[in-house]
Design a protein around this motif. Structure first.
Motif, PDB file in Angstrom:
ATOM      1  N   ALA A   1       0.834  -1.211   0.000  1.00  0.00           N
ATOM      2  CA  ALA A   1       0.000   0.000   0.000  1.00  0.00           C
ATOM      3  C   ALA A   1       0.866   1.259   0.000  1.00  0.00           C
ATOM      4  CB  ALA A   1      -0.927  -0.004   1.216  1.00  0.00           C
ATOM      5  N   LEU A   2       2.008   1.224   0.690  1.00  0.00           N
ATOM      6  CA  LEU A   2       2.899   2.385   0.707  1.00  0.00           C
ATOM      7  C   LEU A   2       3.465   2.664  -0.681  1.00  0.00           C
ATOM      8  CD1 LEU A   2       4.725   1.649   4.067  1.00  0.00           C
ATOM      9  CD2 LEU A   2       3.261   3.624   3.599  1.00  0.00           C
ATOM     10  N   LEU A   3       3.803   1.613  -1.416  1.00  0.00           N
ATOM     11  CA  LEU A   3       4.281   1.791  -2.783  1.00  0.00           C
ATOM     12  C   LEU A   3       3.178   2.338  -3.680  1.00  0.00           C
ATOM     13  CD1 LEU A   3       6.434  -1.463  -3.101  1.00  0.00           C
ATOM     14  CD2 LEU A   3       7.278   0.905  -2.997  1.00  0.00           C
ATOM     15  N   GLU A   4       1.926   1.954  -3.386  1.00  0.00           N
ATOM     16  CA  GLU A   4       0.801   2.500  -4.153  1.00  0.00           C
ATOM     17  C   GLU A   4       0.599   3.985  -3.840  1.00  0.00           C
ATOM     18  OE1 GLU A   4      -1.940  -1.518  -4.696  1.00  0.00           O
ATOM     19  OE2 GLU A   4      -2.044  -0.412  -2.821  1.00  0.00           O
ATOM     20  N   VAL A   5       0.790   4.367  -2.567  1.00  0.00           N
ATOM     21  CA  VAL A   5       0.735   5.791  -2.219  1.00  0.00           C
ATOM     22  C   VAL A   5       1.819   6.544  -2.978  1.00  0.00           C
ATOM     23  CG1 VAL A   5       1.068   7.470  -0.354  1.00  0.00           C
ATOM     24  CG2 VAL A   5      -0.291   5.414   0.062  1.00  0.00           C
ATOM     25  N   LEU A   6       3.018   5.963  -3.037  1.00  0.00           N
ATOM     26  CA  LEU A   6       4.118   6.604  -3.761  1.00  0.00           C
ATOM     27  C   LEU A   6       3.800   6.725  -5.255  1.00  0.00           C
ATOM     28  CD1 LEU A   6       6.962   7.770  -3.339  1.00  0.00           C
ATOM     29  CD2 LEU A   6       7.881   5.482  -3.823  1.00  0.00           C
ATOM     30  N   ALA A   7       3.166   5.691  -5.805  1.00  0.00           N
ATOM     31  CA  ALA A   7       2.815   5.718  -7.236  1.00  0.00           C
ATOM     32  C   ALA A   7       1.752   6.781  -7.531  1.00  0.00           C
ATOM     33  CB  ALA A   7       2.320   4.343  -7.667  1.00  0.00           C
ATOM     34  N   HIS A   8       0.949   7.113  -6.530  1.00  0.00           N
ATOM     35  CA  HIS A   8      -0.108   8.122  -6.714  1.00  0.00           C
ATOM     36  C   HIS A   8       0.228   9.407  -5.949  1.00  0.00           C
ATOM     37  CE1 HIS A   8      -2.215   4.309  -7.672  1.00  0.00           C
ATOM     38  NE2 HIS A   8      -2.895   5.059  -8.528  1.00  0.00           N
ATOM     39  N   TYR A   9       1.489   9.646  -5.780  1.00  0.00           N
ATOM     40  CA  TYR A   9       1.975  10.772  -4.973  1.00  0.00           C
ATOM     41  C   TYR A   9       1.346  12.091  -5.414  1.00  0.00           C
ATOM     42  CZ  TYR A   9       5.452  13.637  -2.451  1.00  0.00           C
ATOM     43  OH  TYR A   9       6.080  14.523  -1.613  1.00  0.00           O
ATOM     44  N   ASP A  10       1.409  12.381  -6.698  1.00  0.00           N
ATOM     45  CA  ASP A  10       0.926  13.674  -7.195  1.00  0.00           C
ATOM     46  C   ASP A  10      -0.576  13.825  -7.015  1.00  0.00           C
ATOM     47  OD1 ASP A  10       3.498  14.385  -7.897  1.00  0.00           O
ATOM     48  OD2 ASP A  10       3.306  13.603  -9.948  1.00  0.00           O
ATOM     49  N   ALA A  11      -1.329  12.747  -7.271  1.00  0.00           N
ATOM     50  CA  ALA A  11      -2.790  12.815  -7.115  1.00  0.00           C
ATOM     51  C   ALA A  11      -3.166  13.035  -5.652  1.00  0.00           C
ATOM     52  CB  ALA A  11      -3.426  11.526  -7.639  1.00  0.00           C
ATOM     53  N   ILE A  12      -2.430  12.406  -4.752  1.00  0.00           N
ATOM     54  CA  ILE A  12      -2.705  12.578  -3.318  1.00  0.00           C
ATOM     55  C   ILE A  12      -2.352  14.000  -2.872  1.00  0.00           C
ATOM     56  CG2 ILE A  12      -1.993  11.829  -1.000  1.00  0.00           C
ATOM     57  CD1 ILE A  12      -1.735   8.977  -2.221  1.00  0.00           C
ATOM     58  N   MET A  13      -1.260  14.529  -3.411  1.00  0.00           N
ATOM     59  CA  MET A  13      -0.905  15.912  -3.098  1.00  0.00           C
ATOM     60  C   MET A  13      -1.988  16.873  -3.572  1.00  0.00           C
ATOM     61  SD  MET A  13       2.010  16.274  -1.443  1.00  0.00           S
ATOM     62  CE  MET A  13       2.873  17.790  -1.897  1.00  0.00           C
ATOM     63  N   GLU A  14      -2.606  16.592  -4.713  1.00  0.00           N
ATOM     64  CA  GLU A  14      -3.683  17.448  -5.216  1.00  0.00           C
ATOM     65  C   GLU A  14      -4.884  17.455  -4.270  1.00  0.00           C
ATOM     66  OE1 GLU A  14      -4.805  16.490  -9.196  1.00  0.00           O
ATOM     67  OE2 GLU A  14      -2.778  16.793 -10.004  1.00  0.00           O
ATOM     68  N   VAL A  15      -5.099  16.339  -3.583  1.00  0.00           N
ATOM     69  CA  VAL A  15      -6.180  16.268  -2.600  1.00  0.00           C
ATOM     70  C   VAL A  15      -5.800  17.034  -1.340  1.00  0.00           C
ATOM     71  CG1 VAL A  15      -7.411  14.714  -1.028  1.00  0.00           C
ATOM     72  CG2 VAL A  15      -7.139  14.092  -3.438  1.00  0.00           C
ATOM     73  N   MET A  16      -4.579  16.859  -0.887  1.00  0.00           N
ATOM     74  CA  MET A  16      -4.179  17.400   0.412  1.00  0.00           C
ATOM     75  C   MET A  16      -3.860  18.887   0.393  1.00  0.00           C
ATOM     76  SD  MET A  16      -4.554  15.116   2.678  1.00  0.00           S
ATOM     77  CE  MET A  16      -3.876  16.199   3.933  1.00  0.00           C
ATOM     78  N   LEU A  17      -3.187  19.368  -0.631  1.00  0.00           N
ATOM     79  CA  LEU A  17      -2.687  20.750  -0.599  1.00  0.00           C
ATOM     80  C   LEU A  17      -3.774  21.807  -0.409  1.00  0.00           C
ATOM     81  CD1 LEU A  17       0.199  20.655  -3.256  1.00  0.00           C
ATOM     82  CD2 LEU A  17       0.378  20.700  -0.758  1.00  0.00           C
TER      83      LEU A  17
END
Length: 527
Positions: free
Chosen positions: A156-172
């Protein structure tokens, strides 16, 4: 006749409403993991508190309701975020200076200030398990440290890393501008200091499974995100956990609604539906202000259990979970008597009605027998009028009122007697204030004494209540409530009290007449 499952599927009690979400979630097929997973989270930087109890007991009620609707097995995880870095030294621990040296390190990497366990995190996890075990909760304890370090979160951590930019778009967009400048979902654990670092990520490589950052000693480090070398910020961590385990149900406080929404978006990015759940309201203090652990303006589990049984606290948590409720000492007697009333009603109810009765949910469909005809309020007022310091005094009256009932035969009633004395000692006795009756009240009290003189010594509670009621009606009180308030203030030294007929039956007709005589003579003022 409808089966229990059919009745459960139609029941309106909120645990059944919540459980139906899970039934709908898996109406096509059971989850691949073979069971439905409900979760409660725990931040082990402090000791378990009343909110911990509330969340676990409510989640357990949903779990039991679901088990009446479905054959799919269930599990409840009590998940400890024990890999979080220690942000501040708690007030209620020894060896504060030692802890101060370890600020920022994972809780499971900090020595136990109590000297009993291998780490501070292990100590507080043990406190959590002991707390939950003391109430008989059925759960499986899970440690964030173990999940991270064992590699169970690696995929799951590698999947978070693979979707790093999309997750940043949610969080920022949810962050303040200054915070957004350095934010990353990943928190590396410093190879040099062992601290959980809130630092900018200079680069991330999904293919290599690494992040690059500047360590505390100034070195630029490339670090794998797997194997417990990093952890996630708490909102992405929550979402990752939902996805990795995966979690089917988790409730949280109303103050976390924005966090639930963010975590839900991240969970979907990772390819999983977020869990079902609802947001419960927070508790208020006596003044209607939000309860704060740091301010200490709330009521602890230990304090509640000094004055009332755990079943009454479970009922308080069951009732209106979506409404803000005041949580302070004055609510305890009412909660106990509400519990006793629901318990008394249960045997005569139909199967459908029983599913709506809170005691069904408190006792998983098998509540104990009711306490025979005695409320907590009556026991409390008996303790008050007797100035009792020992429950044996109360049992002298109880045994006469209910022949054959003993502490051994009625252990719950015996506990209630003890709780009543404790509550009287700490909350009633310090505020007792008798007053003299006015002329009109004196006439009413004298007439009540005369009417009681006409009754046999074994007059029942209903007869006694009717006499009290009729005497009050014959005098010019603005309303009958004022008559009963007079009885409470003059005879008991308080502005609230019990149903008088039941109280007289328990206290005794002769004792009540003596009490009236003392009040008419003004002798109560010296009590």
């Amino acid at each position: 006749m409808a089966s229990e499952r059919e009745l459960a599927l139609a029941a309106k009690a909120w645990p059944f409403e919540e459980a139906r979400k899970l039934v709908e979630r898996y109406k096509a097929k059971a989850p691949a993991k073979g069971f439905v997973l409900l979760e409660t989270g725990y931040g082990p930087s402090g000791l378990p508190h009343i909110g911990t109890f509330g969340e676990v007991v409510r989640t357990t009620m949903v779990r039991r309701a679901f088990e009446r609707m479905s054959d799919i097995p269930t599990k409840l995880y009590a998940f400890s975020d024990d890999m979080d870095g220690l942000r501040k030294v708690p007030d209620n621990v020894p060896n504060k200076e030692m802890l101060r040296e370890h600020l920022g390190r994972p809780l499971t990497a900090i020595p136990d200030p109590f000297g009993k366990y291998e780490s501070f995190g292990h100590h507080n996890n043990a406190m959590l398990r002991g707390f939950l075990d003391s109430f008989g909760f059925q759960y499986e304890f899970q440690s964030s440290t173990e999940w991270y370090k064992s590699g169970r979160f690696d995929k799951a951590l590698l999947e978070v890393l693979a979707h790093y930019d999309a997750i940043m778009e949610v969080m920022l967009p949810s962050l303040r501008e200054e915070r957004a400048q350095s934010y990353s979902p990943f928190l590396p654990i410093s190879p040099s200091s062992g601290r959980v670092l809130q630092v900018p990520i200079l680069a991330h490589d999904a293919k290599a499974g690494t992040i690059t950052f500047k360590d505390e000693d100034g070195q630029t480090i490339e670090l794998p995100v797997t194997g417990g070398r990093c952890k996630l910020q708490w909102k992405p961590d929550w979402a990752m956990r939902w996805h990795a385990i995966p979690v089917d149900y988790e409730m949280s406080g109303k103050d976390l609604i924005p966090s639930v929404e963010l975590a839900g978006k991240i969970c979907r990015i990772l390819g999983s539906p977020p869990p079902e759940g609802f947001n419960y309201e927070l508790f208020l203090d006596e003044q209607g202000k939000k309860i704060s652990k740091s301010k200490g303006n709330g009521l602890s589990v230990e304090e509640w259990l000094t004055y009332a049984p755990p079943e009454s606290l479970a009922l308080f948590m069951y009732q209106k979970p979506r409404a803000a409720k005041r949580l302070y000492f004055d609510v305890i007697p009412r909660a106990v008597d509400d519990y006793l009333a629901f318990l008394e009603k249960f045997p005569a109810e139909s199967p459908a009605q029983q599913l709506e009765n809170p005691v069904w949910h408190i006792h998983n469909g098998k509540p104990p027998a009711a306490v025979p005809g005695l409320s907590f309020n009556i026991l409390l007022n008996l303790a008050s009028v007797c100035h009792a310091e020992d429950k044996a005094v109360l049992w002298g009256f109880i045994s006469r009122y209910a022949p054959g009932v003993t502490p051994a035969k009625a252990p719950f009633l015996d506990k209630l007697a003890g709780y009543a004395i404790a509550y009287y000692r700490d909350f009633v006795k310090p505020t007792k204030k008798y007053r003299l009756p006015d002329a009109m009240e004196r006439q009413a009290l004298a007439e009540l004494l005369a009417e009681l003189d006409k009754l046999p010594a074994d007059a029942d509670a209903e007869t006694l209540q009717n006499v009290v009621y009729e005497v009050g009606k014959r005098h010019p009180f603005p309303e009958l409530r004022a008559w009963f308030k007079c009885l409470y203030e003059v005879l008991l030294g308080q502005d609230q009290g019990p149903r008088m007929g039941s109280f007289i039956a328990l206290y005794g007709l002769g004792e009540t007449k003596s009490l009236l005589k003392r009040a008419l003579a003004g002798e109560n003022l010296a009590a």
